[in-house]
Enzyme design. Structure first.
Site, PDB file in Angstrom:
ATOM      1  N   TYR A  85     -11.467  -4.032   1.534  1.00 33.31           N
ATOM      2  CA  TYR A  85     -12.593  -4.054   2.617  1.00 33.31           C
ATOM      3  C   TYR A  85     -13.859  -3.616   2.662  1.00 33.31           C
ATOM      4  O   TYR A  85     -14.256  -2.515   2.270  1.00 33.31           O
ATOM      5  CB  TYR A  85     -12.134  -3.866   4.025  1.00 33.31           C
ATOM      6  CG  TYR A  85     -10.513  -3.750   4.233  1.00 33.31           C
ATOM      7  CD1 TYR A  85     -10.240  -4.620   4.814  1.00 33.31           C
ATOM      8  CD2 TYR A  85      -8.487  -3.334   4.117  1.00 33.31           C
ATOM      9  CE1 TYR A  85      -9.339  -5.737   4.764  1.00 33.31           C
ATOM     10  CE2 TYR A  85      -8.104  -4.278   4.104  1.00 33.31           C
ATOM     11  CZ  TYR A  85      -8.221  -5.145   5.069  1.00 33.31           C
ATOM     12  OH  TYR A  85      -6.308  -5.720   4.569  1.00 33.31           O
TER      13      TYR A  85
ATOM     14  N   GLU B 295      -5.834  -7.880  -0.374  1.00 28.12           N
ATOM     15  CA  GLU B 295      -6.231  -7.834   1.431  1.00 28.12           C
ATOM     16  C   GLU B 295      -8.074  -7.515   0.333  1.00 28.12           C
ATOM     17  O   GLU B 295      -8.336  -6.627  -0.036  1.00 28.12           O
ATOM     18  CB  GLU B 295      -6.170  -6.942   1.198  1.00 28.12           C
ATOM     19  CG  GLU B 295      -4.463  -7.133   2.309  1.00 28.12           C
ATOM     20  CD  GLU B 295      -4.072  -5.882   2.788  1.00 28.12           C
ATOM     21  OE1 GLU B 295      -5.017  -5.254   3.731  1.00 28.12           O
ATOM     22  OE2 GLU B 295      -3.185  -5.294   3.214  1.00 28.12           O
TER      23      GLU B 295
ATOM     24  N   GLN C  21      -7.895 -11.057   7.570  1.00 27.42           N
ATOM     25  CA  GLN C  21      -6.158 -11.623   7.527  1.00 27.42           C
ATOM     26  C   GLN C  21      -6.987 -12.904   8.500  1.00 27.42           C
ATOM     27  O   GLN C  21      -8.565 -13.404   7.784  1.00 27.42           O
ATOM     28  CB  GLN C  21      -5.733 -11.271   8.697  1.00 27.42           C
ATOM     29  CG  GLN C  21      -5.240  -9.929   7.308  1.00 27.42           C
ATOM     30  CD  GLN C  21      -3.730  -9.156   8.910  1.00 27.42           C
ATOM     31  OE1 GLN C  21      -3.411 -10.138   9.438  1.00 27.42           O
ATOM     32  NE2 GLN C  21      -3.635  -7.637   8.385  1.00 27.42           N
TER      33      GLN C  21
ATOM     34  N   GLU D 290       1.005  -0.952   0.191  1.00 26.06           N
ATOM     35  CA  GLU D 290      -0.648  -0.057   0.010  1.00 26.06           C
ATOM     36  C   GLU D 290       0.452   1.439  -0.027  1.00 26.06           C
ATOM     37  O   GLU D 290       0.590   1.940   0.678  1.00 26.06           O
ATOM     38  CB  GLU D 290      -0.858   0.169   1.352  1.00 26.06           C
ATOM     39  CG  GLU D 290      -2.381  -0.891   1.280  1.00 26.06           C
ATOM     40  CD  GLU D 290      -3.118  -1.027   2.097  1.00 26.06           C
ATOM     41  OE1 GLU D 290      -3.095  -0.282   3.036  1.00 26.06           O
ATOM     42  OE2 GLU D 290      -4.112  -2.040   2.129  1.00 26.06           O
TER      43      GLU D 290
HETATM   44  O1  AHR Z   1      -4.931  -5.623   6.936  1.00 24.06           O
HETATM   45  C1  AHR Z   1      -4.705  -5.077   7.830  1.00 24.06           C
HETATM   46  C2  AHR Z   1      -4.183  -3.578   6.943  1.00 24.06           C
HETATM   47  O2  AHR Z   1      -5.021  -3.431   6.070  1.00 24.06           O
HETATM   48  C3  AHR Z   1      -2.915  -3.620   6.593  1.00 24.06           C
HETATM   49  O3  AHR Z   1      -1.627  -4.079   7.395  1.00 24.06           O
HETATM   50  C4  AHR Z   1      -3.018  -2.845   5.119  1.00 24.06           C
HETATM   51  O4  AHR Z   1      -2.072  -3.172   4.589  1.00 24.06           O
HETATM   52  C5  AHR Z   1      -4.111  -3.166   4.729  1.00 24.06           C
HETATM   53  O5  AHR Z   1      -4.647  -1.166   5.053  1.00 24.06           O
END
Ligand code: AHR
Length: 505
Positions: free
Chosen positions: A247, A295, A352, A176
């Site tokens: 996310y 992610e 995760q 990132e």
């Molecule tokens: O997964 C949590 C965080 O989300 C990670 O460290 C980062 O890469 C992202 O912003």
């Protein structure tokens, strides 16, 4: 039943999207919260191996059949000195970890993680620090991990008890780097140049590796998708994948809108593919860039609690989202979106794996259990290997706050030709009504219906706890197969896995 409650799907063995790379079902362990300490590693846990790996957690990871795990970060990698995590554990330094403002004791580092990955039956996707460090640290780490011996760093590995190289194949060039929160944040030109030069040096050390360049931290970044275009302008011929991160959350409590967020994800993937192909055309390149969605998950439940954590603890409970039933439905839809893009998205990581926004939770010193999202992840990982087929869908639709024409039925299809298995994944997004689905599988006339798994619950907000697993699948879905047509009733807001296989004589 009214048309509003009927959907039709046509599946044909010729409607191929592409081969699924098993790494599409990867995950992620960052040195963050209790992912490592109290998660995969706990020296004095009753189930732990001599080295300190929790066997109860390993059992659950193996159940998910996770093919690859990204490590060691995440934000953490941008200020990480990998040398702190190798050599005798008692001599390793305790350091301020700046991304999450904790103390990193370095009990677990590269070699321990390689050992854990073997036990978990998974590959490692390593990330190098392109925040505070650069070419030198990256090429040294690669030499330490992958070079057989006879050089300073590879011999150091041997002296640490690891005679054979780890041979990690997949490497992320930072994490990132477009994000201002990142230690060592860079502009796209700064990052592109550094990623290119790091890639060149790493390939000189080990030409067999695959490299992932950082795309945007999410689709809402002001620099998206210019970041992708500029980064690839520098790196196109030297990297194999471009990363995507995203996310999701139901902050407003609007579940109909929430379950449609994969329409946005679909558009995100299409935009990144288009950007890659634009650079390909600009460069007159013959090479196709693949994507690593390394992610993705639901992340919002723990945001408030994380504001209250005191800095500089060791492994405090950070990002411990407790997932609801509706989160599991969205996770199923995310996985189906990835499967439908299997021609270009070759790797992806649920972020995760343990305790930190994770399908697996533990009590430090106690039990381990499955969150709601464990199940769709397991279903698609276990049954979703093979060729992704394009389902042709006719479904009633609805509108929500942010989206229009949202099909109530979401679907993905995987054909495992070798094992003679066909799996249909389905989601009924309707919050109040069942959906009557007919699926034309006449092209698989030699197959029979073997199982119809369902994840359903009357309460969208139901959660699993260590004491009680309120959300768990059953196999009484009741689908039937007659003359090449499957008929299934999908209860309101439900996730389905319909499994077919070659007829047994
Ligand atoms: O997964 C949590 C965080 O989300 C990670 O460290 C980062 O890469 C992202 O912003």
């Amino acid at each position: 039943m009214a048309d509003q409650n009927r959907a039709k799907v046509t599946i044909d063995r010729e409607f191929k999207i592409g081969e699924i790379d098993n790494r599409l079902y990867g995950s992620f362990i960052e040195h963050l919260g209790r992912a490592v300490y109290g998660g995969i590693y706990e020296l004095d846990h009753s189930t732990s191996t001599e080295q300190g790996f929790r066997q109860d957690v390993l059992d659950l990871v193996r159940e998910l059949q996770v093919p690859i795990v990204r490590y060691p970060g995440g934000n953490m990698v941008s200020a990480y000195n990998w040398e702190d995590g190798v050599g005798p554990i008692a001599e390793r330094p305790k350091k301020l970890e700046l991304a999450w403002r904790v103390i990193e004791p370095n009990y677990v580092g590269t070699n321990e993680f390689a050992d854990w990955a073997k036990l978990a039956n998974t590959e490692v996707m390593m990330a190098v620090n392109l925040g505070t460090r650069g070419i030198d640290a990256a090429r040294n780490l690669l030499e330490y991990c992958n070079h057989p011996g006879g050089s300073y760093w590879s011999d150091l590995r041997k002296s640490h008890g690891y005679k054979d190289p780890h041979s990690f194949k997949t490497w992320c060039l930072g994490n990132e780097m477009d994000g201002p929160w990142q230690v060592g944040h860079k502009t796209a030109d700064e990052y592109g140049r550094l990623a290119l030069e790091t890639a060149k040096a790493m390939r000189l050390v080990d030409p067999t590796i695959e490299l992932v360049a950082c795309g945007s931290s999410n689709a809402n970044m002001p620099t998206f998708p210019e970041w992708e275009a500029t980064t690839l302008d520098h790196t196109y011929e030297e990297v194999d994948y471009l990363s995507l991160h995203q996310y999701y959350g139901n902050r407003s409590g609007d579940s109909a809108n929430y379950l449609a967020k994969t329409l946005e994800m679909d558009q995100f993937i299409k935009t990144v593919v288009a950007t890659c192909d634009y650079i390909k055309a600009k460069k007159r390149s013959k090479k196709t860039m693949f994507l690593s969605f390394d992610e993705w998950n639901v992340w919002f439940h723990s945001n408030q609690a994380d504001q209250e954590i005191e800095p500089w603890g060791i492994a405090p409970p950070q990002l411990e989202d407790v997932y609801t039933f509706e989160d599991a439905l969205l996770v199923g839809s995310i996985l189906m979106t990835l499967v439908r893009h299997a021609d270009r998205v070759k790797m992806a990581c649920m972020a995760q794996l343990v305790n930190v926004i994770a399908p697996i939770m533990t009590e430090t010193g106690g039990r381990a259990w499955k969150q709601t999202i464990f199940y769709p992840y397991m279903h698609v990982s276990v049954f979703g290997r093979g060729t992704s087929l394009q389902p042709v869908v006719s479904s009633p639709k609805y509108d929500s706050k942010d989206f229009t024409d949202i099909p109530y039925l979401d679907s993905a299809v995987v054909w495992n030709e070798e094992n003679e298995e066909l799996t249909v994944f389905l989601l009924n997004r309707h919050l109040n009504e069942p959906l009557d689905v007919s699926i034309d599988v006449r092209s698989f006339s030699s197959y029979q219906l073997n199982e119809h798994i369902v994840l359903e619950n009357n309460d969208l907000k139901a959660v699993n706890t260590v004491q009680h697993e309120a959300v768990r699948p059953h196999s009484n879905g009741g689908a039937s197969l007659d003359e090449g047509m499957i008929h299934a009733q999908l209860p309101k807001a439900s996730w389905h896995v319909i499994r077919l296989g070659a007829k047994r004589s």
